[in-house]
Design a protein around this motif. Structure first.
Motif, PDB file in Angstrom:
ATOM      1  N   GLU A 194       0.890  -1.210  -0.048  1.00  0.00           N
ATOM      2  CA  GLU A 194       0.088   0.081   0.082  1.00  0.00           C
ATOM      3  C   GLU A 194       0.853   1.257   0.021  1.00  0.00           C
ATOM      4  N   ASP A 200      -5.243   2.511  -2.765  1.00  0.00           N
ATOM      5  CA  ASP A 200      -6.395   1.676  -3.722  1.00  0.00           C
ATOM      6  C   ASP A 200      -5.630   0.559  -4.430  1.00  0.00           C
ATOM      7  N   LYS A 203      -4.413  -2.227  -1.993  1.00  0.00           N
ATOM      8  CA  LYS A 203      -5.743  -3.018  -1.196  1.00  0.00           C
ATOM      9  C   LYS A 203      -5.953  -3.864  -2.290  1.00  0.00           C
ATOM     10  N   ASN A 206      -3.425  -6.859  -2.371  1.00  0.00           N
ATOM     11  CA  ASN A 206      -3.508  -7.724  -1.225  1.00  0.00           C
ATOM     12  C   ASN A 206      -4.782  -8.597  -1.181  1.00  0.00           C
ATOM     13  N   ARG A 207      -5.870  -8.056  -1.616  1.00  0.00           N
ATOM     14  CA  ARG A 207      -7.155  -8.745  -1.600  1.00  0.00           C
ATOM     15  C   ARG A 207      -6.806  -9.966  -2.734  1.00  0.00           C
TER      16      ARG A 207
END
Length: 413
Positions: A194, A200, A203, A206-207
């Motif tokens: 991040e 944005d 994330k 990472n998801r």
């Protein structure tokens, strides 16, 4: 059932290669510069951004053409309709050139062979897209699941990271740090991602690494296409004869349209050399004369008349109901009251038509028109004209002659 991704990107280049198989092709921009080039053309020295003359000097057998947006959109919509009709009711497109389906592995192999396109199979849309980018034309690449999927993702190069949300600027910065692919990015912490990629994008990455991916394909809603076709006894060569055919085909199409609006008009001409087509974008809701002219222009764009047209087909696609706002906050009750009043007293309501809001004279600012017909209707509310009509050219000339005669009579001794 796994999810499949068919990679036909860039779509203008794929469409051009299908129209001219076996030769190097290049898609040009409106300024005649190369946007995309086929592998054969790039091996001959053609590069994106090059002028078409420079590209032809490096590859004389190159076919370079500007693919218009309406033609590309119409061809892409036709492909989606074909996939929906033959393979699956779950078809979803993100951008032209990339389409996702819910089909079995044998059907995916059949689709890859039919389209001669790379196809990726996986349990999620993102991984299927990565698999399609690493597949060869006509080949199906399966990512697997569990440990096999993790090993597959570890081999993802940095150039394919745009699938998970990275921009070319992010990929360039990662290459400067020595990041060669997703395997190096897996070693970073969530906070590190991040901080370097932005909140944005970080994330989103990472998801994806945690396994939060899209695992469903939306149900496809087929678009409505209205068409009319006529076969000819003898080949057609003249535009005037084509206008007669269009005049007979358009009334049936307009009757089926029933007041709706269409976005595109496509003309398909069957010749001895095959079927040629061209698409024109419609602006607003043209009248029959306007549609006739647009159909003639589309037929001229196809270049089918010199070859002899044996059959003509007109298609209207992008059917939708045009919106009409009667008032700024018109409610249903107000519309019903207006309808009732007009039914009982057709001449009861008038509308104002502005001519020039900044005019000094009131009668030059606006005029009253009929609510239904839109014709100017003189009523008690209509402003009366206070100005006199201008003289005609003959009257002005006669008046000038009379003034000159009076002047010479006055100066006589």
């Amino acid at each position: 059932m796994p999810l499949a991704c068919v990679n036909l990107s860039p779509w203008p280049l794929t469409l051009l290669a299908r129209q001219h198989p076996g030769i190097p092709v290049a898609a040009l921009s409106e300024s005649r510069r190369v946007l995309y080039a086929s592998p054969e053309a790039m091996e001959a020295g053609v590069q994106p951004g090059m002028r078409d003359i420079a590209a032809l000097s490096r590859c004389p057998e190159l076919h370079a053409e500007v693919i218009s947006a309406p033609s590309a959109v119409a061809a892409w919509a036709e492909l989606l309709e074909t996939l929906y009709a033959r393979y699956s009711d779950r078809v979803e497109e993100r951008v032209p050139g990339t389409v996702f389906l819910k089909i079995s592995a044998p059907a995916a192999r059949e689709l890859a062979a039919a389209l001669h396109a790379p196809v990726g199979l996986a349990k999620s849309l993102e991984v299927a897209h990565l698999a399609a980018l690493r597949a060869k034309p006509g080949e199906v690449r399966e990512a697997g699941c569990g440990a096999a999927e993790k090993a597959f993702l570890a081999l993802t190069p940095a150039a394919h990271l745009e699938v998970i949300g990275l921009t070319p600027a992010h990929i360039e910065r990662l290459a400067f740090l020595g990041v060669r692919g997703l395997a190096d990015l897996m070693k970073w912490s969530a906070a590190h991602c991040e901080a370097f990629l932005g909140v944005d994008v970080g994330k989103r990455v990472n998801r994806f690494l945690k396994g939060e991916r899209t695992k469903a394909v939306q149900k496809y809603v087929p678009g409505r296409v209205i068409e009319a076709r006529m076969g000819l006894d003898s080949p057609l060569y003249e535009p005037s004869e084509a206008d007669v055919i269009f005049s007979e085909l358009l009334p049936s199409i307009l009757a089926e349209l029933r007041g709706r609006a269409a976005a595109y008009l496509t003309v398909q001409a069957d010749t001895l050399g095959g079927r040629l087509s061209a698409t024109r974008k419609l602006k607003g809701s043209p009248d029959p004369a306007g549609l006739l002219r647009i159909a003639g222009l589309a037929l001229n764009d196809s270049g089918a008349l010199p070859l002899g047209v044996e059959a003509l087909t007109i298609q209207l696609s992008g059917i939708q109901q045009p919106g009409r706002m009667v008032g700024l906050w018109a409610s249903l009750a107000e519309l019903e009251v207006t309808k009732d009043v007009l039914d009982r007293f057709p001449e009861a309501l008038v509308k104002v038509q502005w001519l020039d809001p900044y005019a000094y004279a009131t009668d030059a600012r606006y005029q009253w028109v009929d609510w239904l017909t839109g014709m100017v209707r003189p009523t008690a509310m209509t402003p009366r004209q206070s100005w006199k009509p201008a003289l005609t050219r003959t009257q002005a000339r006669q008046q000038a002659v009379e003034r000159m005669a009076l002047f010479f009579e006055a100066v006589k001794p």
